[in-house]
Scaffold this active site. Structure first.
Site, PDB file in Angstrom:
ATOM      1  N   MET A  92      38.918  32.311  46.197  1.00 57.60           N
ATOM      2  CA  MET A  92      38.782  31.616  44.918  1.00 57.60           C
ATOM      3  C   MET A  92      37.407  30.978  44.710  1.00 57.60           C
ATOM      4  SD  MET A  92      41.602  32.417  43.650  1.00 57.60           S
ATOM      5  CE  MET A  92      41.745  31.438  42.178  1.00 57.60           C
ATOM      6  N   HIS A 111      42.434  42.383  41.740  1.00 56.68           N
ATOM      7  CA  HIS A 111      42.570  41.508  40.578  1.00 56.68           C
ATOM      8  C   HIS A 111      43.926  41.769  39.929  1.00 56.68           C
ATOM      9  CE1 HIS A 111      41.327  39.078  37.172  1.00 56.68           C
ATOM     10  NE2 HIS A 111      41.856  40.009  36.385  1.00 56.68           N
TER      11      HIS A 111
HETATM   12  C1  GRF Z   1      46.657  37.801  44.070  1.00 62.09           C
HETATM   13  O1  GRF Z   1      47.397  37.741  42.898  1.00 62.09           O
HETATM   14  C2  GRF Z   1      45.394  38.567  43.837  1.00 62.09           C
HETATM   15  O2  GRF Z   1      45.530  39.582  42.895  1.00 62.09           O
HETATM   16  C3  GRF Z   1      44.462  37.515  43.332  1.00 62.09           C
HETATM   17  O3  GRF Z   1      44.796  36.348  44.033  1.00 62.09           O
HETATM   18  C4  GRF Z   1      46.145  36.429  44.485  1.00 62.09           C
HETATM   19  C5  GRF Z   1      46.115  36.243  45.961  1.00 62.09           C
HETATM   20  O4  GRF Z   1      47.400  36.179  46.512  1.00 62.09           O
HETATM   21  N1  GRF Z   1      43.101  37.916  43.492  1.00 62.09           N
HETATM   22  P1  GRF Z   1      47.580  36.265  48.085  1.00 62.09           P
HETATM   23  O5  GRF Z   1      46.826  35.095  48.673  1.00 62.09           O
HETATM   24  O6  GRF Z   1      47.044  37.572  48.548  1.00 62.09           O
HETATM   25  O7  GRF Z   1      49.045  36.141  48.303  1.00 62.09           O
END
Ligand code: GRF
Length: 221
Positions: A92, A111
């Site tokens: 993030m 994404h």
């Molecule tokens: C997922 O929805 C992905 O598409 C986005 O962030 C989320 C991450 O989820 N980029 P996780 O940590 O892999 O469970």
């Protein structure tokens, strides 16, 4: 082709990370997960990676005064671990052009939308609000512009009446866990490669599949 050393960058629960680790544990997988790196020391995914025996590092972005110094620390950890490919999986932090250019062609992201629709955040709610009847996820190479890089793989799911952000995100996430390992495998074994800013695929396509939405069983007309 030698097995690529892959780093997964996370910020949270790491469910995509887990699907990549599981896929890469297959003896014929053409890459190994050599490092899981998080910008949040409390990311749930770090413990999950450790349980799977993968080396982990936490580099807390809050301990760095600038984005550049954080990214230099990131880059150093990747270099120290001889990483040659990066998978962003719920990471993030927006990456600067410096970092992205440094890893150009060697970094992919997943994404939660059918790009180029719904770049950015809150993709599921925005898809519901727009009234589109299909939605999904996209694996793409990372370029400086956010959620804009060449597409490697997509999966499509229907949006059904009554869907909420929660129900829809769960349906998409289940497909993320299938399509991300698939895309990584195709890149590592050379079946998908970046050429002049586009993804070139080595194989022919099966054009027979179709997802209709709405559709459940035989159409009533
Ligand atoms: C997922 O929805 C992905 O598409 C986005 O962030 C989320 C991450 O989820 N980029 P996780 O940590 O892999 O469970």
């Amino acid at each position: 082709m030698s097995r690529r050393r892959i780093a997964i960058l996370i910020s949270g629960r790491g469910s995509n990370m887990t699907s990549l680790i599981e896929a890469a544990s297959a003896p014929d997988f053409p890459g190994e997960i050599a490092l899981v790196l998080s910008n949040r020391p409390d990311a749930g995914g770090l413990a999950r990676a450790q349980e799977a025996g993968i080396p982990t590092r936490a580099i807390d972005h809050r301990t760095h005064l600038t984005r550049e110094s954080f990214e230099q620390a990131l880059d150093q950890a990747l270099t120290e671990n001889a990483i040659d490919f990066i998978c962003l999986a719920g990471f993030m932090r927006v990456l600067t052009p410096w970092f992205v250019e440094r890893w150009a062609g060697k970094m992919i992201n997943i994404h939660p939308s059918l790009l180029p629709l719904f770049r950015g955040t809150h993709t599921h709610q925005r898809a519901i609000n727009e009234g589109v009847l299909v939605h999904g996820c996209t694996v793409h190479f990372v370029v400086p512009e956010l959620d804009a890089g060449p597409i490697v793989a997509q999966a499509v799911v229907p949006i059904i009446p009554g869907d909420t952000e929660e129900t829809l995100s769960a349906r998409v996430l289940a497909q993320e866990h299938v399509v991300y390992p698939q895309a990584l495998r195709m890149i590592c074994d050379g079946r998908a490669r970046l050429e002049n800013g586009q993804v070139v695929f080595a194989e022919g396509w099966d054009a027979s599949g179709v997802l209709r939405s709405p559709s459940s069983g035989p159409l009533p007309f």
